[in-house]
Scaffold this motif. Structure first.
Motif, PDB file in Angstrom:
ATOM      1  N   ASP A 170       0.852  -1.178   0.000  1.00  0.00           N
ATOM      2  CA  ASP A 170       0.000   0.000   0.000  1.00  0.00           C
ATOM      3  C   ASP A 170       0.899   1.243   0.000  1.00  0.00           C
ATOM      4  O   ASP A 170       1.556   1.560   0.996  1.00  0.00           O
ATOM      5  CB  ASP A 170      -0.870  -0.043   1.270  1.00  0.00           C
ATOM      6  CG  ASP A 170      -1.727   1.200   1.427  1.00  0.00           C
ATOM      7  OD1 ASP A 170      -1.545   2.159   0.653  1.00  0.00           O
ATOM      8  OD2 ASP A 170      -2.568   1.212   2.343  1.00  0.00           O
ATOM      9  N   ALA A 171       0.936   1.936  -1.135  1.00  0.00           N
ATOM     10  CA  ALA A 171       1.846   3.074  -1.284  1.00  0.00           C
ATOM     11  C   ALA A 171       1.533   4.178  -0.280  1.00  0.00           C
ATOM     12  O   ALA A 171       2.445   4.830   0.246  1.00  0.00           O
ATOM     13  CB  ALA A 171       1.773   3.628  -2.707  1.00  0.00           C
ATOM     14  N   ILE A 172       0.253   4.397  -0.002  1.00  0.00           N
ATOM     15  CA  ILE A 172      -0.127   5.483   0.906  1.00  0.00           C
ATOM     16  C   ILE A 172       0.340   5.176   2.325  1.00  0.00           C
ATOM     17  O   ILE A 172       0.888   6.047   3.016  1.00  0.00           O
ATOM     18  CB  ILE A 172      -1.651   5.747   0.825  1.00  0.00           C
ATOM     19  CG1 ILE A 172      -1.963   6.332  -0.568  1.00  0.00           C
ATOM     20  CG2 ILE A 172      -2.107   6.703   1.918  1.00  0.00           C
ATOM     21  CD1 ILE A 172      -3.426   6.459  -0.897  1.00  0.00           C
ATOM     22  N   LEU A 174       2.875   3.345   3.008  1.00  0.00           N
ATOM     23  CA  LEU A 174       4.334   3.481   2.925  1.00  0.00           C
ATOM     24  C   LEU A 174       4.764   4.936   3.100  1.00  0.00           C
ATOM     25  O   LEU A 174       5.705   5.242   3.838  1.00  0.00           O
ATOM     26  CB  LEU A 174       4.832   2.962   1.572  1.00  0.00           C
ATOM     27  CG  LEU A 174       6.318   3.191   1.297  1.00  0.00           C
ATOM     28  CD1 LEU A 174       7.159   2.161   2.038  1.00  0.00           C
ATOM     29  CD2 LEU A 174       6.625   3.129  -0.192  1.00  0.00           C
ATOM     30  N   ILE A 175       4.071   5.846   2.421  1.00  0.00           N
ATOM     31  CA  ILE A 175       4.408   7.278   2.509  1.00  0.00           C
ATOM     32  C   ILE A 175       4.340   7.751   3.960  1.00  0.00           C
ATOM     33  O   ILE A 175       5.231   8.450   4.449  1.00  0.00           O
ATOM     34  CB  ILE A 175       3.453   8.120   1.624  1.00  0.00           C
ATOM     35  CG1 ILE A 175       3.676   7.799   0.146  1.00  0.00           C
ATOM     36  CG2 ILE A 175       3.655   9.616   1.869  1.00  0.00           C
ATOM     37  CD1 ILE A 175       2.601   8.370  -0.775  1.00  0.00           C
ATOM     38  N   LYS A 176       3.281   7.345   4.656  1.00  0.00           N
ATOM     39  CA  LYS A 176       3.112   7.754   6.057  1.00  0.00           C
ATOM     40  C   LYS A 176       4.259   7.239   6.922  1.00  0.00           C
ATOM     41  O   LYS A 176       4.910   8.006   7.644  1.00  0.00           O
ATOM     42  CB  LYS A 176       1.797   7.195   6.615  1.00  0.00           C
ATOM     43  CG  LYS A 176       0.540   7.796   6.022  1.00  0.00           C
ATOM     44  CD  LYS A 176      -0.671   7.054   6.586  1.00  0.00           C
ATOM     45  CE  LYS A 176      -1.989   7.646   6.130  1.00  0.00           C
ATOM     46  NZ  LYS A 176      -3.132   6.912   6.689  1.00  0.00           N
ATOM     47  N   LYS A 178       7.194   6.063   6.100  1.00  0.00           N
ATOM     48  CA  LYS A 178       8.519   6.560   5.713  1.00  0.00           C
ATOM     49  C   LYS A 178       8.746   7.959   6.269  1.00  0.00           C
ATOM     50  O   LYS A 178       9.848   8.295   6.711  1.00  0.00           O
ATOM     51  CB  LYS A 178       8.673   6.552   4.196  1.00  0.00           C
ATOM     52  CG  LYS A 178      10.063   6.974   3.777  1.00  0.00           C
ATOM     53  CD  LYS A 178      10.422   6.527   2.380  1.00  0.00           C
ATOM     54  CE  LYS A 178      11.892   6.789   2.119  1.00  0.00           C
ATOM     55  NZ  LYS A 178      12.273   8.187   2.296  1.00  0.00           N
ATOM     56  N   GLU A 179       7.700   8.788   6.269  1.00  0.00           N
ATOM     57  CA  GLU A 179       7.881  10.151   6.785  1.00  0.00           C
ATOM     58  C   GLU A 179       8.219  10.110   8.283  1.00  0.00           C
ATOM     59  O   GLU A 179       9.112  10.824   8.740  1.00  0.00           O
ATOM     60  CB  GLU A 179       6.614  10.982   6.522  1.00  0.00           C
ATOM     61  CG  GLU A 179       6.871  12.476   6.679  1.00  0.00           C
ATOM     62  CD  GLU A 179       5.683  13.331   6.259  1.00  0.00           C
ATOM     63  OE1 GLU A 179       4.698  12.784   5.702  1.00  0.00           O
ATOM     64  OE2 GLU A 179       5.740  14.552   6.491  1.00  0.00           O
TER      65      GLU A 179
END
Lengths: 206, 206, 206
Positions: A170-172, A174-176, A178-179
């Motif tokens: 789930d890319a979204i 992942l973005i969370k 990773k930040e």
């Protein structure tokens, strides 16, 4: 070594020690946040904001004093830079807390806790080192250990990022994650900048 | 122009030249990395880490010297800032190498190689400029050319990012590539900061 | 307070006022950009680039003057830092304009306009404050209001990010929007850094 016309102003050391103490409180709250469920998190993040305000007040007291006095225990610019560097650590940790709440993150990978444990150790060492600025003695063990810890955190961070991408579906999500992970790494870099500043100050004074 | 009470200390120029030399090595390795397959990449990234350590040592030697001497060939703060700015370029490039390996990137768009070629040219120009800090002569051609190259890299970067998004189907792959591309742009900005510092130093000394 | 051997050099105040004026123009163009369709956007972004160049010229004139004169109205480093901080605000806003065009963003959430309105107010207050650096009077209302606005923008930013993630279905669209929103937040932080610098300068001179 510079001539000193008046006794050293001790208040700066007290304020730096106080500021670093709020960072110790902050890393403790960050560790608590990781173990909490989503309902408890908000209250812990609020307590972090209080610690951040207290740290801001101490940093502000340093800057204010700096702008109103002629005699400083060491270079004015270094005092200013050290207060800012400590403040940057608090800001990075506060951002991490805030993102964990804001992104409603479900569960964080175990390595995140390992990174936060390194941050806790960095905070303790920094708080112990601040009063030693007065005599500039026994500081080298502090900065050597911080560099070692930063290296360790850096390795953990790289493993964490690789892990996040390897398991990502789930890319979204992942973005969370990773930040959050990147902001924790920033906090760790911040501790290293503080240690480097202390090293620079100690070298000048020696 | 300041009065000089003692002969200029030449070691700073040697150390800056050495530091910039490691950056030339680094950009060469970065170019090599782009052409390599995934198996070879690890070994090239390891050689980059060696170049980075050598650059760190040179930067540290500059800072140490600065903290232990009274007479400097130009403003202390500018020497410190220049060493840091060169170090930041190395760090950005090291991060790019590391991400390419860590993210197991398959193949990089052709424009990435074009950006790295610009970085190589920036590194060469910077290394050639460092010894000229001694006489402060013939430096303007260096910073003018770096600004031109940074502009060119900036255009390439924007085209690259637009291209990445236009062709993106896999968000996770996009995140990886964008991070690499952004870090390379940072390295290029870093060369421009070095050139701006050199310009500032030359103006003060003229 | 330092002794002044010659009358204060007024040109710095004029240049800072001019630079801040270009920022007012820029925030106006940014607001215009949000309301425009994709065809009109390019022309507006080009006008922003013109404003950016004018701001760069003013910042460069400040730096050049600084490197060629002995007497400055306040601390050299603070003049340099203030010019850079204003320039950083312009750069962040330019990046936002550029990304909106580059990413061909369809429509932006309403809260983005609210953030840009805060930026417009910050720009106006900053432009009004610059001439007051001459007498260092009536500046505290300026920095107090900027801190309040930055707080407000920060809250808007957090709501915006939460909203983006809550509504996200397309990760690539999310990445684009989040980058724009984060860059606008950077611009707002930039205004706060300018205000903090002004506060520091005023405290030193008082």
């Amino acid at each position: 070594m510079r001539l000193r016309l008046t006794p050293r102003d001790t208040t700066y050391f007290d304020l730096f020690t106080e500021l670093a103490g709020h960072i110790v409180t902050g890393t403790g709250l960050l560790a608590e946040l990781l173990g909490a469920d989503r309902v408890e998190r908000k209250a812990i993040a609020d307590r972090f904001v209080e610690a951040e305000h207290a740290a801001d007040d101490a940093a502000h007291a340093i800057t204010k004093r700096l702008n109103q006095t002629f005699v400083t225990p060491f270079d004015r610019d270094d005092i200013y830079a050290l207060a800012n560097a400590l403040d940057d650590v608090v800001d990075a940790m506060e951002e991490a807390c805030d993102l964990i709440v804001l992104y409603k993150l479900a569960e964080l990978p175990a390595r995140v806790s390992a990174v936060v444990q390194v941050l806790q150790r960095c905070a303790e060492l920094t708080a112990e080192a601040m009063p030693r600025l007065r005599t500039m003695e026994e500081l080298s063990s502090y900065w050597v250990e911080i560099h070692r810890l930063e290296n360790q955190a850096d390795k953990l961070h790289r493993q964490l990022v690789a892990e996040l991408f390897d398991n990502a579906t789930d890319a979204i999500a992942l973005i969370k994650l990773k930040e959050v992970v990147d902001v924790l790494e920033e906090a760790c870099d911040g501790f290293e900048r503080v240690a480097t500043l202390v090293e620079t100050i100690a070298l000048k004074e020696s």
